[in-house]
Design an enzyme around this catalytic site. Structure first.
Site, PDB file in Angstrom:
ATOM      1  N   TYR A  65       7.020  -3.892   4.915  1.00  0.00           N
ATOM      2  CA  TYR A  65       7.929  -4.942   4.436  1.00  0.00           C
ATOM      3  C   TYR A  65       7.450  -6.347   4.799  1.00  0.00           C
ATOM      4  O   TYR A  65       8.250  -7.237   5.033  1.00  0.00           O
ATOM      5  CB  TYR A  65       9.359  -4.736   4.971  1.00  0.00           C
ATOM      6  N   HIS A  66       6.109  -6.559   4.814  1.00  0.00           N
ATOM      7  CA  HIS A  66       5.544  -7.848   5.200  1.00  0.00           C
ATOM      8  C   HIS A  66       4.648  -8.422   4.099  1.00  0.00           C
ATOM      9  O   HIS A  66       3.502  -8.805   4.362  1.00  0.00           O
ATOM     10  CB  HIS A  66       4.728  -7.715   6.489  1.00  0.00           C
ATOM     11  N   PRO A  67       5.119  -8.534   2.864  1.00  0.00           N
ATOM     12  CA  PRO A  67       4.248  -9.040   1.794  1.00  0.00           C
ATOM     13  C   PRO A  67       4.020 -10.546   1.923  1.00  0.00           C
ATOM     14  O   PRO A  67       4.917 -11.297   2.300  1.00  0.00           O
ATOM     15  CB  PRO A  67       5.037  -8.706   0.530  1.00  0.00           C
ATOM     16  N   HIS A  72       1.284  -5.055   5.172  1.00  0.00           N
ATOM     17  CA  HIS A  72       0.884  -4.184   6.270  1.00  0.00           C
ATOM     18  C   HIS A  72       1.209  -2.728   5.940  1.00  0.00           C
ATOM     19  O   HIS A  72       2.383  -2.365   5.888  1.00  0.00           O
ATOM     20  CB  HIS A  72       1.630  -4.574   7.547  1.00  0.00           C
TER      21      HIS A  72
END
Length: 522
Positions: free
Chosen positions: A462-464, A295
């Site tokens: 921080y949403h891989p 994101h």
């Protein structure tokens, strides 16, 4: 120096959001032995447990401290990429927001071939994990390990944001995980008594006394060991000592969206063109590391005369935390926000908003030099795709991470619309009345200046996900395609990134995986 081999039923690599859940659930059976391997140290740092201190974990020994490759649509900048490197993984350094994504996300997974992963099929696992302080209903559970609570900081700047958003036409929403995701409100958090409640707190710590669980910290996984096409263990090192952990039943990789493909590639599982330059023999060819999704996010920052989190670390606030379990030290930074659509007719929101009662700039590394607040959009259904590849074959070398943020016209236009919404909300009376001036904002409202600001400030949220996705690298039961005794259980298996923070979904995946491994699911 080699150490004697050790044998377990299951070897889990990565004691993060998924690994802690899985280790706890599998060891509920006293006849099963589990080794849980974590590269980082134990989660003993005070900064881990006091919510507002989370930024002090960045670039510390509890952080993998990655950087992306130069991002082509972001003026060639490298993005800072923090990831938790301790028990609890990134659940020990995230902003603790509990959102699950949208029903559409999971129904799309199932429609794309991820059998058993529709919303109605995964909802019971969300509920099983949860102990929601508001009580149980169709969407929420009580009695689970994961405490989900309302925030206890409630900075007035958050209320000003929510009132301004209402003035801009956005409705209030008390539950982003209920029947509708749209609207603005305060996020629920993975906290208990005002402190962080990571998966290490919720799942692992209550299981540590079990004789069938062995937790090995500060141990770097080098490679998965194979006999033919079957995974039989993992080679690890602690300091200079090498050791082989044998798995009689399965090796489970829970090292995260970056760590799991990195380990698979070093073990010879991946695209041949990505392995042969490093003299790694190709054991099995799969698109490991491809289709990386995340994101993209940015903030607009404004100055204020109101009290912000800049002065949170005071003796009075420490006493408030210790005596009443509330106050600024319990803040998760992103206290309020919401979900919005940039155009009518969309199946689900394409933007998530965050508000912080503190300045948030320079990828959260900028110092709090004045009272201020930040608001900003996040593109939650990106069409851009990235990749993770090797930098070297050495296990202690960081991988190459290429997000390709905003490299599609669709993502650029969504972010542009998001910045315009942020400017609109910032200009409404409720926020304008507490604003004394700009801190970091676009130079004007022209498309050119907005796009320049977007290129200059966009970062990861921080949403891989999706580097070992269901359908391409693993099957619907999370078994690596074409190999035996090897499973992946973490955010890398998501076919696409959900519309929201990914920690809750990762915990759900691990809860469901425990049943899949124990063959309790259909």
């Amino acid at each position: 120096m080699a150490q004697p081999d050790r044998t377990f039923d299951y070897v889990i690599v990565g004691a993060g959001s998924a690994g802690c859940v899985l280790a706890a659930r599998l060891t509920e059976d006293p006849g099963v032995s589990v080794a849980l391997v974590e590269a980082g140290p134990p989660d003993t740092a005070q900064e881990i447990h006091i919510p507002v201190a989370l930024a002090s974990l960045f670039k510390s020994r509890w952080d993998w401290d990655y950087d992306s490759e130069p991002e082509p649509a972001l003026d060639g900048r490298r993005n800072y990429v923090p990831r938790g490197r301790t028990l609890g993984g990134s659940s020990s350094m995230n902003v603790m927001i509990y959102t699950r994504g949208n029903r559409v996300d999971y129904d799309d997974w199932a429609a794309g071939g991820a059998e058993g992963w529709s919303y109605d099929e995964v909802l019971p696992y969300f509920r099983r994990a949860e102990d929601n302080q508001r009580g149980a209903d169709h969407y929420h559970g009580v009695g689970g390990p994961l405490t989900v609570s309302d925030g206890r900081s409630l900075n007035p700047l958050g209320e000003a944001f929510l009132e301004a958003a209402e003035q801009a036409g956005h409705r209030r929403n008390a539950d982003f995980n209920g029947d509708s995701q749209l609207g603005v409100g305060r996020f629920q958090l993975t906290q208990r008594n005002g402190l962080r409640w990571s998966t290490a707190d919720a799942y692992l710590r209550p299981s540590l006394d079990r004789p069938n669980l062995t937790v090995i910290t500060e141990a770097l996984a080098h490679r998965v060991l194979f006999e033919g096409d079957r995974a039989v263990g993992v080679e690890i090192s602690q300091g200079s000592a090498l050791q082989k952990l044998r798995a009689d039943r399965e090796v489970v990789l829970s090292a995260g969206t970056y760590g799991t493909p990195h380990l698979l590639l070093r073990s010879g599982v991946g695209p041949a063109p990505a392995l042969t330059p490093f003299q790694i023999a190709v054991l099995h060819e799969l698109p490991v590391g491809q289709q990386l999704q995340d994101h993209p996010f940015l903030t607009l920052n404004y100055l204020t005369d109101e009290e912000s989190l800049m002065t949170a670390l005071s003796p009075a606030n420490l006493a408030l935390l210790q005596n009443e379990h509330r106050g600024p030290l319990t803040s998760n930074i992103g206290e309020a926000g919401g979900f919005m659509m940039t155009q009518p007719g969309l199946a689900a929101p394409d933007l998530q908003f965050y508000q912080s009662p503190a300045l948030f700039y320079q990828e959260a590394l900028g110092p709090l030099i004045a009272h201020g607040f930040a608001i900003g959009p996040c593109v939650i259904k990106p069409t851009s795709r990235g990749s993770l590849t090797l930098r070297t074959a050495a296990p202690d070398t960081a991988p190459r991470i290429q997000h390709n943020f905003l490299t599609t016209e669709e993502d650029q236009q969504t972010m542009l619309a998001g910045v315009r919404i942020a400017l609109d909300i910032a200009g409404r009376p409720a926020l304008k009345s507490v604003t004394t001036g700009p801190f970091t904002v676009p130079e004007s409202s022209s498309d050119a200046d907005l796009l320049a600001y977007i290129r200059r400030t966009t970062q990861t949220l921080y949403h891989p996900t999706s580097t070992c996705a269901i359908g391409s690298v693993v099957d619907s039961k999370l078994r690596v395609l074409g190999l035996q005794g090897l499973r992946v259980v973490d955010a890398s298996v998501m076919p696409s990134v959900p519309r929201g923070n990914t920690n809750a979904a990762t915990i759900m995946i691990a809860e469901k995986a425990a049943d899949l491994i124990r063959e309790k699911a259909n």
